[in-house]
Design an enzyme around this catalytic site. Structure first.
Site, PDB file in Angstrom:
ATOM      1  N   ARG A  50       0.811  -1.219   0.000  1.00  0.00           N
ATOM      2  CA  ARG A  50       0.000   0.000   0.000  1.00  0.00           C
ATOM      3  C   ARG A  50       0.846   1.271   0.000  1.00  0.00           C
ATOM      4  O   ARG A  50       0.326   2.362  -0.225  1.00  0.00           O
ATOM      5  CB  ARG A  50      -0.917   0.028   1.224  1.00  0.00           C
ATOM      6  N   ARG A  57       0.481   3.535  -2.986  1.00  0.00           N
ATOM      7  CA  ARG A  57      -0.736   4.256  -3.380  1.00  0.00           C
ATOM      8  C   ARG A  57      -0.518   5.767  -3.314  1.00  0.00           C
ATOM      9  O   ARG A  57       0.270   6.250  -2.502  1.00  0.00           O
ATOM     10  CB  ARG A  57      -1.919   3.821  -2.502  1.00  0.00           C
ATOM     11  N   CYS A  84       2.979  29.608  31.582  1.00  0.00           N
ATOM     12  CA  CYS A  84       3.174  28.164  31.705  1.00  0.00           C
ATOM     13  C   CYS A  84       3.124  27.751  33.175  1.00  0.00           C
ATOM     14  O   CYS A  84       3.849  28.295  34.001  1.00  0.00           O
ATOM     15  CB  CYS A  84       4.525  27.771  31.097  1.00  0.00           C
ATOM     16  N   CYS A  92       6.737  26.350  34.390  1.00  0.00           N
ATOM     17  CA  CYS A  92       7.960  27.148  34.440  1.00  0.00           C
ATOM     18  C   CYS A  92       8.283  27.540  35.891  1.00  0.00           C
ATOM     19  O   CYS A  92       7.387  27.703  36.719  1.00  0.00           O
ATOM     20  CB  CYS A  92       7.807  28.403  33.579  1.00  0.00           C
ATOM     21  N   HIS A 112      11.762  26.169  29.245  1.00  0.00           N
ATOM     22  CA  HIS A 112      10.462  25.867  28.638  1.00  0.00           C
ATOM     23  C   HIS A 112      10.592  25.317  27.221  1.00  0.00           C
ATOM     24  O   HIS A 112       9.727  24.578  26.735  1.00  0.00           O
ATOM     25  CB  HIS A 112       9.655  27.170  28.619  1.00  0.00           C
ATOM     26  N   ASN A 137       3.872  12.342  27.196  1.00  0.00           N
ATOM     27  CA  ASN A 137       3.178  12.701  25.960  1.00  0.00           C
ATOM     28  C   ASN A 137       3.888  13.905  25.385  1.00  0.00           C
ATOM     29  O   ASN A 137       3.929  14.951  26.021  1.00  0.00           O
ATOM     30  CB  ASN A 137       1.723  13.091  26.239  1.00  0.00           C
ATOM     31  N   SER A 147      -0.724  18.965  26.689  1.00  0.00           N
ATOM     32  CA  SER A 147      -1.364  20.263  26.908  1.00  0.00           C
ATOM     33  C   SER A 147      -0.338  21.364  27.117  1.00  0.00           C
ATOM     34  O   SER A 147      -0.676  22.535  27.138  1.00  0.00           O
ATOM     35  CB  SER A 147      -2.300  20.180  28.120  1.00  0.00           C
ATOM     36  N   HIS A 155       6.234  22.482  27.801  1.00  0.00           N
ATOM     37  CA  HIS A 155       7.335  22.440  28.774  1.00  0.00           C
ATOM     38  C   HIS A 155       7.808  20.990  28.949  1.00  0.00           C
ATOM     39  O   HIS A 155       6.973  20.100  29.117  1.00  0.00           O
ATOM     40  CB  HIS A 155       6.874  23.029  30.106  1.00  0.00           C
ATOM     41  N   HIS A 174       8.377  17.693  30.254  1.00  0.00           N
ATOM     42  CA  HIS A 174       7.941  17.042  31.490  1.00  0.00           C
ATOM     43  C   HIS A 174       7.351  15.679  31.181  1.00  0.00           C
ATOM     44  O   HIS A 174       7.060  15.364  30.032  1.00  0.00           O
ATOM     45  CB  HIS A 174       6.885  17.901  32.209  1.00  0.00           C
ATOM     46  N   GLN A 218       4.759  12.406  33.200  1.00  0.00           N
ATOM     47  CA  GLN A 218       3.817  12.135  34.272  1.00  0.00           C
ATOM     48  C   GLN A 218       4.129  10.783  34.888  1.00  0.00           C
ATOM     49  O   GLN A 218       4.698   9.901  34.245  1.00  0.00           O
ATOM     50  CB  GLN A 218       2.385  12.135  33.733  1.00  0.00           C
ATOM     51  N   LYS A 274      -0.355   8.945  11.229  1.00  0.00           N
ATOM     52  CA  LYS A 274      -1.147   7.722  11.129  1.00  0.00           C
ATOM     53  C   LYS A 274      -2.336   7.839  12.076  1.00  0.00           C
ATOM     54  O   LYS A 274      -2.200   8.325  13.201  1.00  0.00           O
ATOM     55  CB  LYS A 274      -0.292   6.527  11.539  1.00  0.00           C
TER      56      LYS A 274
HETATM   57 ZN   LIG Z   1       7.255  26.290  30.914  1.00  0.00          ZN
END
Ligand SMILES: [Zn+2]
Ligand SMILES: [Zn+2]
Ligand SMILES: [Zn+2]
Length: 347
Positions: free
Chosen positions: A26, A29, A50, A53, A114, A154, A162, A165, A167, A169, A311
């Site tokens: 594919r 294509r 932020c 920060c 940041h 993420n 979101s 900066h 970081h 979790q 994707k």
């Molecule tokens: Zn920041």
């Protein structure tokens, strides 16, 4: 199976005990979707709006210290709380099952700047993050009601981050979440059936084949797994069999920092963009004996063919099974050809 690069086939993921559909034909294509463009960091070292920060006030009212290295705090909007009720209410039906879910959520800032990312931090700066991850894991795993510690990042708006900066979790839970639970079962089964660790064996297969190893150092190997779902997915595996971050020795901690720097730099250089991804470490559950568990990190980047063309996991993938076009072998070649010198050197 000599023509795997040309014909549709499915590959087995032994770590997750699931299949992935590969459709290399594919990639021929025509593409009529959006076109990509290069992206660059903002250049903003401090953002007064932020909440990560140094010196800024967070939404919950607390004020961040003027931290100079790493900084962690309990998430002001935690998805899990330590004090959920201990007992479940009795269900009206056995088909309506719920359980209390206790946990805690922390945020760990990698750096006060940041504008930085792992790729553009120095190796000593990343080593301090490795040390902080280890310390957090050690402290949280020592709580007797915690069963699993998930460290994840993420990166990029495309992955829903979101805040740019740098970081990550840390979500720790009073139960073992589904992904590590499934990998625990798969690794236990493999150990009992063969007498060997699943990922030790898999890594040796890949190191012998040299078709999907992006790079390795003395302590870690970066592999596009045989069963990769995301186009440029990478599995980062410790060369030595060990279950969790606290078991890494000093050289291995440096090796992890080196591998993270090299992998994220290759990612950024691939499309000359700050490469989005979800990454995270999979470690043994914090209770019980886990001789089967082999420490590793998953990188799941969404980008497919440019800085903006991604994707999507939709359609057949939501209803049937995951599918990919570019083969893991082709993805490995692209990542191998990508430089370890970042396209945007730090001032
Ligand atoms: Zn920041
Ligand atoms: Zn192992
Ligand atoms: Zn895993």
């Amino acid at each position: 199976m000599d023509n795997l690069g040309q014909y549709p086939h499915r590959r087995w993921n032994p770590l997750r005990q699931a299949w992935v559909l590969v459709s290399p034909h594919r990639t021929q294509r025509p593409w009529q979707g959006e076109l990509g463009q290069k992206t660059a960091p903002s250049g903003i070292v401090y953002d007064r709006f932020c909440y990560l920060c140094p010196g800024n006030q967070r939404a919950g009212g607390q004020v961040n210290p003027f931290y100079e290295r790493v900084f962690s705090f309990e998430n002001d909007y935690a998805a899990l709380l330590p004090d959920s009720p201990a007992q479940a209410e009795s269900a009206a039906s056995p088909l309506l099952v719920a359980e209390p879910a206790r946990g805690l959520c922390k945020v760990l800032c990698y750096h006060p700047d940041h504008n930085l990312t792992l790729a553009r931090m120095t190796e000593p700066e990343i080593r301090r993050v490795v040390d902080a991850w280890t310390q957090e894991y050690r402290e949280i795993a020592a709580l007797d009601w915690i069963r699993y510690v998930q460290i994840f990042e993420n990166r990029g708006a495309m992955m829903g981050a979101s805040n740019p900066h740098p970081h990550c979790q840390i979500w720790a839970t009073g139960f073992v979440p589904d992904e590590p639970a499934a990998e625990t079962l798969a690794q236990q089964e493999h150990l009992h059936r063969t007498g060997h660790c699943l990922l030790c064996e898999y890594m040796e297969v890949e190191r012998a084949a040299q078709q999907r190893v992006v790079f390795e150092n003395d302590h870690f190997a970066a592999i596009v797994p045989w069963w990769a779902t995301w186009p440029f997915e990478v599995l980062l595996i410790s060369r030595r069999h060990l279950p969790a971050l606290p078991e890494l020795n000093d050289g291995e901690q440096d090796g992890l920092a080196d591998a993270l720097k090299r992998l994220t730099t290759r990612y950024d250089n691939l499309f000359e963009a700050s490469f989005p991804y979800t990454m995270g470490f999979h470690q043994s559950p914090t209770h019980g004996e886990h001789p089967e568990w082999h420490f590793h990190a998953h990188f799941y980047p969404p980008l497919l063919r440019s800085a903006t063309v991604r994707k999507f996991m939709v359609g057949f993938e939501m209803l049937g099974m995951p599918q990919r076009d570019i083969t893991p072998e082709d993805a490995t070649e692209r990542l191998r050809a990508s430089s370890e010198e970042h396209f945007l050197p730090r001032a």
